[in-house]
Write a protein that holds these residues in place. Structure first.
Motif, PDB file in Angstrom:
ATOM      1  N   LEU A  79       0.194   3.678  -2.565  1.00 12.66           N
ATOM      2  CA  LEU A  79      -0.536   2.416  -2.679  1.00 12.66           C
ATOM      3  C   LEU A  79      -2.029   2.685  -2.503  1.00 12.66           C
ATOM      4  O   LEU A  79      -2.449   3.260  -1.489  1.00 12.66           O
ATOM      5  N   SER A  81      -5.274   0.573  -2.174  1.00 12.46           N
ATOM      6  CA  SER A  81      -5.804  -0.772  -1.962  1.00 12.46           C
ATOM      7  C   SER A  81      -7.322  -0.730  -2.108  1.00 12.46           C
ATOM      8  O   SER A  81      -8.042  -0.353  -1.185  1.00 12.46           O
ATOM      9  N   ILE A 135      -4.608  -3.877  -5.740  1.00 14.57           N
ATOM     10  CA  ILE A 135      -3.748  -2.896  -5.080  1.00 14.57           C
ATOM     11  C   ILE A 135      -2.970  -2.186  -6.177  1.00 14.57           C
ATOM     12  O   ILE A 135      -2.107  -2.780  -6.837  1.00 14.57           O
ATOM     13  N   TRP A 164      -0.303   0.671  -7.399  1.00 12.12           N
ATOM     14  CA  TRP A 164       0.859   1.319  -6.792  1.00 12.12           C
ATOM     15  C   TRP A 164       1.529   2.244  -7.805  1.00 12.12           C
ATOM     16  O   TRP A 164       1.391   2.085  -9.019  1.00 12.12           O
ATOM     17  N   LEU A 207      -0.483   4.938   1.972  1.00 11.84           N
ATOM     18  CA  LEU A 207      -1.463   3.887   1.709  1.00 11.84           C
ATOM     19  C   LEU A 207      -2.878   4.408   1.937  1.00 11.84           C
ATOM     20  O   LEU A 207      -3.181   4.994   2.976  1.00 11.84           O
ATOM     21  N   ASN A 212      -6.504   2.490   1.953  1.00  4.42           N
ATOM     22  CA  ASN A 212      -7.035   1.130   1.954  1.00  4.42           C
ATOM     23  C   ASN A 212      -8.539   1.135   2.214  1.00  4.42           C
ATOM     24  O   ASN A 212      -8.993   1.661   3.230  1.00  4.42           O
ATOM     25  N   TYR A 239      -5.286  -5.033   4.686  1.00  6.43           N
ATOM     26  CA  TYR A 239      -4.316  -4.090   5.247  1.00  6.43           C
ATOM     27  C   TYR A 239      -3.165  -4.835   5.909  1.00  6.43           C
ATOM     28  O   TYR A 239      -1.986  -4.508   5.705  1.00  6.43           O
ATOM     29  N   ILE A 256      -0.789  -6.381   3.328  1.00  4.31           N
ATOM     30  CA  ILE A 256       0.069  -5.381   2.684  1.00  4.31           C
ATOM     31  C   ILE A 256       1.192  -4.961   3.620  1.00  4.31           C
ATOM     32  O   ILE A 256       2.365  -4.893   3.233  1.00  4.31           O
ATOM     33  N   ARG A 257       0.854  -4.693   4.867  1.00  9.42           N
ATOM     34  CA  ARG A 257       1.866  -4.287   5.849  1.00  9.42           C
ATOM     35  C   ARG A 257       2.917  -5.372   6.040  1.00  9.42           C
ATOM     36  O   ARG A 257       4.120  -5.085   6.165  1.00  9.42           O
ATOM     37  N   TRP A 284       6.011   4.792   6.863  1.00  9.57           N
ATOM     38  CA  TRP A 284       4.643   4.456   6.467  1.00  9.57           C
ATOM     39  C   TRP A 284       3.672   5.539   6.898  1.00  9.57           C
ATOM     40  O   TRP A 284       3.765   6.093   7.981  1.00  9.57           O
ATOM     41  N   ASP A 292      -0.635   5.916   6.871  1.00  5.58           N
ATOM     42  CA  ASP A 292      -1.995   5.474   6.552  1.00  5.58           C
ATOM     43  C   ASP A 292      -2.872   6.705   6.346  1.00  5.58           C
ATOM     44  O   ASP A 292      -3.096   7.477   7.280  1.00  5.58           O
TER      45      ASP A 292
END
Length: 238
Positions: free
Chosen positions: A5, A7, A12, A14, A51, A53, A60, A63-64, A74, A76
């Motif tokens: 992803l 962002s 966004i 993907w 992700l 972002n 953020y 999205i979460r 996940w 980051d």
């Protein structure tokens, strides 16, 4: 299977990768994050979710929230001093925009050679990789859309232009659009001219890439979604 992803400021982006190739890619706007929940239906059990972002804390959190069932896998992604063969020579590596960092890693994975890496979105970033995979620096300028809006909003007599590119524009709309695209192309070409030797490449990504490409007088290649490719590469070492 990995879900990536990106962002950004406007959307966004993907992508879903199975280790061999991209199974699907798409984008949603920040005002419709609920559209991301379709990913949960179509791809229910990813091994990892990556992700990047740059859209701020509120984006953020949205999205979460939409992708809560994936929190256990996940990741980051943040900018770092080095990753996947790319060295980050920014004065403070952690302050480099993570979308730019991922795009550089994606570019290096595709072409292990000197490169100018362009992300043509809301803003345009023009970054340079040397032959050793070192990010030596880059610049940021307003994107095409921002340039057009700034003229429409900051002048009394100029419209928000809906013209076409021409090397010799003969109406105001074409003159404004051509000026914005020439400015983008000129900055990119100056960065490309600084590459050593003749083995370099320009990789052009982002929503305005297709509009800038015909204006460039240098060898270049359109490369969709470079940050997603970078996220995929980073996932290999997480």
């Amino acid at each position: 299977m990995i879900v990536c992803l990106d962002s950004g400021n406007s959307r966004i982006k993907w992508g879903v990768h199975d280790g061999t190739g991209w199974l699907a890619q798409g984008a949603v706007t920040h005002d419709q994050p609920e559209c991301l929940t379709q990913l949960l239906i179509d791809w229910p059990q990813p091994e990892r979710v990556m992700l990047a972002n740059v859209a701020g804390a509120e984006a953020y959190a949205r999205i979460r929230r939409q992708l809560a069932p994936w929190h256990a896998v996940w990741c980051d992604v943040k900018s770092s001093p080095a990753a996947q063969g790319v060295s980050n020579l920014y004065d403070a590596p952690e302050r480099l925009g993570v979308d730019r960092w991922c795009a550089l890693i994606g570019a290096w994975a595709l072409h292990r050679s000197p490169a100018v890496v362009v992300m043509a979105g809301t803003a345009t970033t023009i970054d340079t990789l040397d032959a050793a995979g070192r990010f030596v620096g880059g610049c940021i300028l307003p994107g095409v859309g921002l340039m057009l809006r700034s003229l429409a909003g900051g002048t009394a007599g100029l419209p928000f232009a809906d013209g076409q590119y021409s090397p010799y524009p003969r109406c105001t709309d074409d003159a404004i659009v051509s000026g914005a695209l020439e400015a983008q192309a000129g900055a990119i070409e100056r960065a490309f001219a600084r590459l050593p030797g003749d083995a370099g490449i320009c990789l052009l990504s982002g929503g305005y890439g297709n509009r800038i490409s015909p204006c460039l007088a240098i060898p270049h290649q359109l490369a969709d979604n470079l940050p997603l490719e970078g996220l995929r590469q980073i996932a290999r070492q997480v």
